[in-house]
Design a protein around this motif. Sequence first.
Motif, PDB file in Angstrom:
ATOM      1  N   UNK A  57       0.971  -0.888  -0.028  1.00 49.59           N
ATOM      2  CA  UNK A  57      -0.119   0.045  -0.671  1.00 49.59           C
ATOM      3  C   UNK A  57       0.741   1.090  -0.069  1.00 49.59           C
ATOM      4  N   UNK A  58       1.780   1.566   0.012  1.00 49.54           N
ATOM      5  CA  UNK A  58       2.992   2.461  -0.159  1.00 49.54           C
ATOM      6  C   UNK A  58       2.837   3.514  -2.087  1.00 49.54           C
ATOM      7  N   UNK A  59       2.745   3.247  -2.756  1.00 48.81           N
ATOM      8  CA  UNK A  59       1.879   3.288  -3.447  1.00 48.81           C
ATOM      9  C   UNK A  59       1.087   3.649  -3.911  1.00 48.81           C
ATOM     10  N   UNK A  60       0.190   3.481  -2.653  1.00 46.60           N
ATOM     11  CA  UNK A  60      -1.402   4.056  -3.148  1.00 46.60           C
ATOM     12  C   UNK A  60      -2.039   5.014  -3.255  1.00 46.60           C
ATOM     13  N   UNK A  61      -2.958   5.293  -3.348  1.00 48.45           N
ATOM     14  CA  UNK A  61      -2.529   6.610  -3.562  1.00 48.45           C
ATOM     15  C   UNK A  61      -3.822   7.147  -2.486  1.00 48.45           C
ATOM     16  N   UNK A  62      -4.542   6.207  -1.812  1.00 47.46           N
ATOM     17  CA  UNK A  62      -5.445   6.651  -0.865  1.00 47.46           C
ATOM     18  C   UNK A  62      -4.560   6.741   0.524  1.00 47.46           C
ATOM     19  N   UNK A  63      -2.981   6.153   0.744  1.00 48.09           N
ATOM     20  CA  UNK A  63      -2.255   6.368   1.881  1.00 48.09           C
ATOM     21  C   UNK A  63      -1.348   7.162   2.103  1.00 48.09           C
ATOM     22  N   UNK A  64      -0.922   7.012   3.151  1.00 47.54           N
ATOM     23  CA  UNK A  64       0.234   7.355   3.223  1.00 47.54           C
ATOM     24  C   UNK A  64       1.006   7.003   4.486  1.00 47.54           C
ATOM     25  N   UNK A  65       2.201   5.679   4.018  1.00 49.84           N
ATOM     26  CA  UNK A  65       2.354   4.505   5.281  1.00 49.84           C
ATOM     27  C   UNK A  65       3.987   5.151   5.765  1.00 49.84           C
ATOM     28  N   UNK A  66       3.897   5.003   7.107  1.00 49.62           N
ATOM     29  CA  UNK A  66       5.331   5.792   7.516  1.00 49.62           C
ATOM     30  C   UNK A  66       5.737   4.774   8.345  1.00 49.62           C
ATOM     31  N   UNK A  67       7.216   4.511   8.237  1.00 51.27           N
ATOM     32  CA  UNK A  67       8.043   3.508   9.547  1.00 51.27           C
ATOM     33  C   UNK A  67       8.359   4.402  10.527  1.00 51.27           C
ATOM     34  N   UNK A  68       7.229   4.185  11.651  1.00 48.10           N
ATOM     35  CA  UNK A  68       7.212   5.018  12.506  1.00 48.10           C
ATOM     36  C   UNK A  68       8.568   4.635  13.213  1.00 48.10           C
ATOM     37  N   UNK A  69       9.213   3.560  13.574  1.00 48.10           N
ATOM     38  CA  UNK A  69       9.754   2.781  14.260  1.00 48.10           C
ATOM     39  C   UNK A  69      10.255   1.336  13.781  1.00 48.10           C
ATOM     40  N   UNK A  70      11.303   1.169  15.067  1.00 43.00           N
ATOM     41  CA  UNK A  70      11.347  -0.135  14.990  1.00 43.00           C
ATOM     42  C   UNK A  70      11.066  -0.622  16.638  1.00 43.00           C
ATOM     43  N   UNK A  71      10.837  -2.342  16.402  1.00 48.18           N
ATOM     44  CA  UNK A  71      10.684  -2.832  17.845  1.00 48.18           C
ATOM     45  C   UNK A  71      11.826  -2.854  18.838  1.00 48.18           C
ATOM     46  N   UNK A  72      12.342  -3.607  19.534  1.00 53.24           N
ATOM     47  CA  UNK A  72      13.625  -4.001  20.853  1.00 53.24           C
ATOM     48  C   UNK A  72      14.309  -4.710  19.764  1.00 53.24           C
ATOM     49  N   UNK A  73      14.099  -5.772  18.953  1.00 54.70           N
ATOM     50  CA  UNK A  73      15.025  -7.304  17.725  1.00 54.70           C
ATOM     51  C   UNK A  73      15.459  -6.737  16.562  1.00 54.70           C
ATOM     52  N   UNK A  74      14.507  -4.470  16.471  1.00 55.90           N
ATOM     53  CA  UNK A  74      14.466  -4.899  15.174  1.00 55.90           C
ATOM     54  C   UNK A  74      13.235  -4.888  14.449  1.00 55.90           C
ATOM     55  N   UNK A  75      12.140  -5.084  14.535  1.00 55.92           N
ATOM     56  CA  UNK A  75      11.798  -5.491  13.592  1.00 55.92           C
ATOM     57  C   UNK A  75      10.322  -4.114  13.085  1.00 55.92           C
ATOM     58  N   UNK A  76      10.847  -3.637  12.062  1.00 50.51           N
ATOM     59  CA  UNK A  76       9.399  -2.454  11.166  1.00 50.51           C
ATOM     60  C   UNK A  76       8.084  -2.641  12.372  1.00 50.51           C
ATOM     61  N   UNK A  77       7.882  -0.891  12.905  1.00 49.50           N
ATOM     62  CA  UNK A  77       6.260  -0.993  13.010  1.00 49.50           C
ATOM     63  C   UNK A  77       5.888   0.456  11.740  1.00 49.50           C
ATOM     64  N   UNK A  78       4.386  -0.123  11.975  1.00 51.97           N
ATOM     65  CA  UNK A  78       4.028   0.913  10.669  1.00 51.97           C
ATOM     66  C   UNK A  78       3.058   1.742  11.496  1.00 51.97           C
ATOM     67  N   UNK A  79       3.122   3.200  10.461  1.00 55.38           N
ATOM     68  CA  UNK A  79       1.812   3.289  10.574  1.00 55.38           C
ATOM     69  C   UNK A  79       1.000   3.861   9.317  1.00 55.38           C
ATOM     70  N   UNK A  80      -0.197   3.640   9.384  1.00 59.05           N
ATOM     71  CA  UNK A  80      -0.658   3.637   7.883  1.00 59.05           C
ATOM     72  C   UNK A  80      -1.866   5.124   7.905  1.00 59.05           C
ATOM     73  N   UNK A  81      -2.002   5.920   7.606  1.00 63.80           N
ATOM     74  CA  UNK A  81      -2.856   7.078   7.405  1.00 63.80           C
ATOM     75  C   UNK A  81      -3.900   6.951   6.271  1.00 63.80           C
ATOM     76  N   UNK A  82      -5.332   7.609   6.358  1.00 68.20           N
ATOM     77  CA  UNK A  82      -6.392   6.909   5.731  1.00 68.20           C
ATOM     78  C   UNK A  82      -7.307   8.655   5.506  1.00 68.20           C
ATOM     79  N   UNK A  83      -7.414   9.099   4.785  1.00 66.97           N
ATOM     80  CA  UNK A  83      -8.491  10.662   4.864  1.00 66.97           C
ATOM     81  C   UNK A  83      -7.522  11.000   5.149  1.00 66.97           C
ATOM     82  N   UNK A  84      -8.305  12.238   4.653  1.00 65.63           N
ATOM     83  CA  UNK A  84      -7.027  13.945   4.950  1.00 65.63           C
ATOM     84  C   UNK A  84      -8.357  14.942   5.830  1.00 65.63           C
TER      85      UNK A  84
END
Length: 472
Positions: A57-84
């Motif tokens: 969904x990173x290139x989908x026009x409905x979304x803004x996909x943000x990497x919000x950070x990483x977990x203790x073990x380095x797994x990516x944690x994402x935040x997705x925004x829908x709507x304006x």
Amino acid sequence: MKLKLQIFAVLFLFSCKNSINAQTSAKLYQNYEQYKEASISKKRFKHADIVPLIKKRQNHPLYKVIKAGESVEGRDIYMLRLGTGKAKVLLWSQMHGNEPTATMAILDIFNFFEQNDALNDLRKKLLDNLSLYFIPMLNPDGADRFIRQNAMGVDLNRDALRLQNPEARILKQAQQSIQPEWGFNLHDQSRYYAAGRSNKPASLSFLAPAFNEEKSVDGKRADAMRLIVTMNDILQPYIPGQIAKYSDAFEPRAFGDNIQKWGTRTILIESGGQYKDPENQYLRKLNFIALMGAFESIMNQTYEENTLKSYDAIPYNNRSLYDLIIREAIVIKNGERFKLDLAFNRAENQGATGLYYQGQLAYIGDLSVAYGYEELDAKGYTVQLGKTHPLTFETVSDATQTSFEEYYRQGYTNLKVLQSLPQEQLEQYPVQFLEKKEKADADIRLWSNPNFFLIKNGKKEYVVVNGKLYKL
């Protein structure tokens, strides 16, 4: 006459406003299968299972996909925004790694917004009026282990003040930077909670968390309570009497309590138990319906019509359910007869190829104030413990050449085999398979897992094996 007409007009307008959510929810309920994310159909999914669903969904026009950070073990944690839209809503799920129901519902919500059907008008209005921020799977390390805590062994919902863990800092940063008007704190709770003092499970429980020890109710907390009333009204047709309130005891370290304190109208949703729904797929659907109804109510502000009295009327959680209750059976011990209620719970375990369940006697005594997902009135029945067959069989196939009815006739509930099979494969049989030197529990004792018959007038009528009841 004029006054009567005015009152009727107000009541009619109120009825129409409340019916908007019910009508929309009925359509969503009916069409749900076309929105359900088919790649996730069981609750023990991992971080790697949802990452492709986010990245696509990173290139989908409905979304803004943000990497919000990483977990203790380095797994990516994402935040997705829908709507304006002007009204900002923040939702976070799987803060506890073994509480995945709402994460599945969030994936279904994404699919809904990408569809093209008769609800297009609703989609457009929601996206124009709301800005929806989703953090699915805040605790990916815990999710991969299917445990409550993160990789440090910390309950993230007790780290809102110290912020010692990266996952906690991610959530605090999201709330502080977005400053959402609304927050949804999405969890799972024990399946053994009932809705008040009833025999019905609390399939969903809600709470507008307290922001101080006094449990004060300001305007924002009152709004959260009113929106909960809307979600309760939406869900009652699908799970009548199965909705409760979570305890509102103030917890100064918890995120829900603090995000309420920080100015966001916060709602806790806890997915609990549901009949014949071991993978929480129906609960997932109910989460989807409840959240979509909440979005519509926020957009139309229909929640404002609800009263706090209606919120107060929702019963509290009551931990009074068991998987199986056998009522008033006779247990003979040391020559004495005891009339006892026996309650079994069945613990869920991950095997090599799937889930299996292990029974356990969770209560012995008077359970007149408790209920079971399954119950048997055993007045007049006597408990007779099952025996272990004296032979050791090579394979399960060898052991099952004799019918189970014949084993029961001889008093056997336990069979020894040399073959080693995963527990999830053995669980399908109404006997317990033991390894050569293994012994079955042979006593009615708390926390044990005894297999036994229920006998009446000299006839075996029921057998309990691994916490499951079978009629003979």
